[in-house]
Design a protein around this motif. Structure first.
Motif, PDB file in Angstrom:
ATOM      1  N   TRP A  81      -3.857 -12.924  -5.825  1.00 33.69           N
ATOM      2  CA  TRP A  81      -3.505 -11.510  -5.804  1.00 33.69           C
ATOM      3  C   TRP A  81      -2.349 -11.259  -4.835  1.00 33.69           C
ATOM      4  O   TRP A  81      -1.385 -10.563  -5.165  1.00 33.69           O
ATOM      5  CB  TRP A  81      -4.709 -10.666  -5.402  1.00 33.69           C
ATOM      6  CG  TRP A  81      -4.327  -9.250  -5.104  1.00 33.69           C
ATOM      7  CD1 TRP A  81      -4.110  -8.253  -6.010  1.00 33.69           C
ATOM      8  CD2 TRP A  81      -4.060  -8.690  -3.817  1.00 33.69           C
ATOM      9  NE1 TRP A  81      -3.732  -7.101  -5.358  1.00 33.69           N
ATOM     10  CE2 TRP A  81      -3.693  -7.348  -4.002  1.00 33.69           C
ATOM     11  CE3 TRP A  81      -4.103  -9.199  -2.523  1.00 33.69           C
ATOM     12  CZ2 TRP A  81      -3.379  -6.515  -2.954  1.00 33.69           C
ATOM     13  CZ3 TRP A  81      -3.780  -8.363  -1.470  1.00 33.69           C
ATOM     14  CH2 TRP A  81      -3.427  -7.036  -1.694  1.00 33.69           C
ATOM     15  N   ARG A  84       0.972 -12.625  -6.257  1.00 31.68           N
ATOM     16  CA  ARG A  84       1.544 -11.764  -7.296  1.00 31.68           C
ATOM     17  C   ARG A  84       2.095 -10.468  -6.702  1.00 31.68           C
ATOM     18  O   ARG A  84       3.151  -9.994  -7.095  1.00 31.68           O
ATOM     19  CB  ARG A  84       0.477 -11.439  -8.353  1.00 31.68           C
ATOM     20  CG  ARG A  84       0.451 -12.465  -9.471  1.00 31.68           C
ATOM     21  CD  ARG A  84      -0.413 -12.028 -10.626  1.00 31.68           C
ATOM     22  NE  ARG A  84      -1.793 -12.463 -10.359  1.00 31.68           N
ATOM     23  CZ  ARG A  84      -2.823 -11.644 -10.236  1.00 31.68           C
ATOM     24  NH1 ARG A  84      -2.673 -10.349 -10.381  1.00 31.68           N
ATOM     25  NH2 ARG A  84      -4.029 -12.115  -9.990  1.00 31.68           N
ATOM     26  N   TYR A  85       1.370  -9.892  -5.747  1.00 30.70           N
ATOM     27  CA  TYR A  85       1.811  -8.642  -5.113  1.00 30.70           C
ATOM     28  C   TYR A  85       3.102  -8.868  -4.331  1.00 30.70           C
ATOM     29  O   TYR A  85       4.024  -8.047  -4.369  1.00 30.70           O
ATOM     30  CB  TYR A  85       0.703  -8.107  -4.201  1.00 30.70           C
ATOM     31  CG  TYR A  85       1.013  -6.763  -3.604  1.00 30.70           C
ATOM     32  CD1 TYR A  85       1.110  -5.634  -4.405  1.00 30.70           C
ATOM     33  CD2 TYR A  85       1.206  -6.621  -2.237  1.00 30.70           C
ATOM     34  CE1 TYR A  85       1.400  -4.393  -3.857  1.00 30.70           C
ATOM     35  CE2 TYR A  85       1.492  -5.391  -1.677  1.00 30.70           C
ATOM     36  CZ  TYR A  85       1.591  -4.273  -2.493  1.00 30.70           C
ATOM     37  OH  TYR A  85       1.885  -3.060  -1.954  1.00 30.70           O
ATOM     38  N   HIS A  86       3.185  -9.981  -3.634  1.00 34.35           N
ATOM     39  CA  HIS A  86       4.402 -10.292  -2.883  1.00 34.35           C
ATOM     40  C   HIS A  86       5.576 -10.511  -3.825  1.00 34.35           C
ATOM     41  O   HIS A  86       6.706 -10.042  -3.549  1.00 34.35           O
ATOM     42  CB  HIS A  86       4.176 -11.539  -2.021  1.00 34.35           C
ATOM     43  CG  HIS A  86       5.382 -11.959  -1.274  1.00 34.35           C
ATOM     44  ND1 HIS A  86       6.245 -12.940  -1.728  1.00 34.35           N
ATOM     45  CD2 HIS A  86       5.909 -11.517  -0.098  1.00 34.35           C
ATOM     46  CE1 HIS A  86       7.223 -13.090  -0.873  1.00 34.35           C
ATOM     47  NE2 HIS A  86       7.049 -12.244   0.133  1.00 34.35           N
ATOM     48  N   TRP A  88       5.923  -9.190  -6.740  1.00 35.62           N
ATOM     49  CA  TRP A  88       6.273  -7.861  -7.288  1.00 35.62           C
ATOM     50  C   TRP A  88       7.078  -7.053  -6.275  1.00 35.62           C
ATOM     51  O   TRP A  88       8.039  -6.382  -6.618  1.00 35.62           O
ATOM     52  CB  TRP A  88       4.997  -7.109  -7.693  1.00 35.62           C
ATOM     53  CG  TRP A  88       5.282  -5.754  -8.239  1.00 35.62           C
ATOM     54  CD1 TRP A  88       5.739  -5.444  -9.483  1.00 35.62           C
ATOM     55  CD2 TRP A  88       5.138  -4.516  -7.553  1.00 35.62           C
ATOM     56  NE1 TRP A  88       5.889  -4.087  -9.616  1.00 35.62           N
ATOM     57  CE2 TRP A  88       5.514  -3.491  -8.436  1.00 35.62           C
ATOM     58  CE3 TRP A  88       4.720  -4.170  -6.271  1.00 35.62           C
ATOM     59  CZ2 TRP A  88       5.495  -2.154  -8.074  1.00 35.62           C
ATOM     60  CZ3 TRP A  88       4.692  -2.839  -5.917  1.00 35.62           C
ATOM     61  CH2 TRP A  88       5.082  -1.837  -6.821  1.00 35.62           C
ATOM     62  N   LEU A  89       6.660  -7.099  -4.999  1.00 34.26           N
ATOM     63  CA  LEU A  89       7.404  -6.375  -3.972  1.00 34.26           C
ATOM     64  C   LEU A  89       8.815  -6.923  -3.803  1.00 34.26           C
ATOM     65  O   LEU A  89       9.735  -6.178  -3.450  1.00 34.26           O
ATOM     66  CB  LEU A  89       6.669  -6.437  -2.630  1.00 34.26           C
ATOM     67  CG  LEU A  89       5.450  -5.546  -2.467  1.00 34.26           C
ATOM     68  CD1 LEU A  89       4.810  -5.796  -1.106  1.00 34.26           C
ATOM     69  CD2 LEU A  89       5.816  -4.093  -2.609  1.00 34.26           C
ATOM     70  N   GLY A  94       9.713  -3.606  -7.876  1.00 38.85           N
ATOM     71  CA  GLY A  94       8.940  -3.321  -6.659  1.00 38.85           C
ATOM     72  C   GLY A  94       9.751  -2.562  -5.635  1.00 38.85           C
ATOM     73  O   GLY A  94       9.239  -1.657  -4.952  1.00 38.85           O
TER      74      GLY A  94
END
Length: 102
Positions: A81, A84-86, A88-89, A94
């Motif tokens: 998670w 993927r979040y990193h 996206w940012l 992002g």
């Protein structure tokens, strides 16, 4: 070293007690000391070792599985998670969504 040298040496044997280090006059013969041994032919240290591992080892691993699979799954889920979040940012989408710029 020959057995006679050990027998004639100053070291006390298994059934004697030396009350103080280096006291050669105080070696006292002990009473009531019994030593038991098992014949090496009766020990059979590795008899059925691999056969028992297949069944007993599998059972023991299966009993311990919840204690290490659950924390591993939580940790791996958190890692994926966050990765993927990193990513996206770090993407253009992002940056635009968070209002930041490069």
């Amino acid at each position: 070293m020959r057995p006679t040298q050990i027998r004639m040496s100053d070291m006390p044997g298994p059934k004697t007690y030396n009350p103080w280090w280096g006291d050669k006059g105080g070696i006292i013969k002990q009473k009531g000391i019994v030593q038991y041994t098992v014949s090496p032919f009766r020990q059979r240290a590795a008899k059925h070792m691999f056969q028992n591992w297949i069944f007993n080892g599998y059972r023991r691993l299966a009993e311990q599985a919840p204690y290490w699979i659950v924390p591993f799954a939580i940790g791996y889920g958190t890692y994926t998670w966050a990765k993927r979040y990193h990513d996206w940012l770090d993407s253009k989408e992002g940056h635009l969504a968070t209002g930041g710029g490069h």
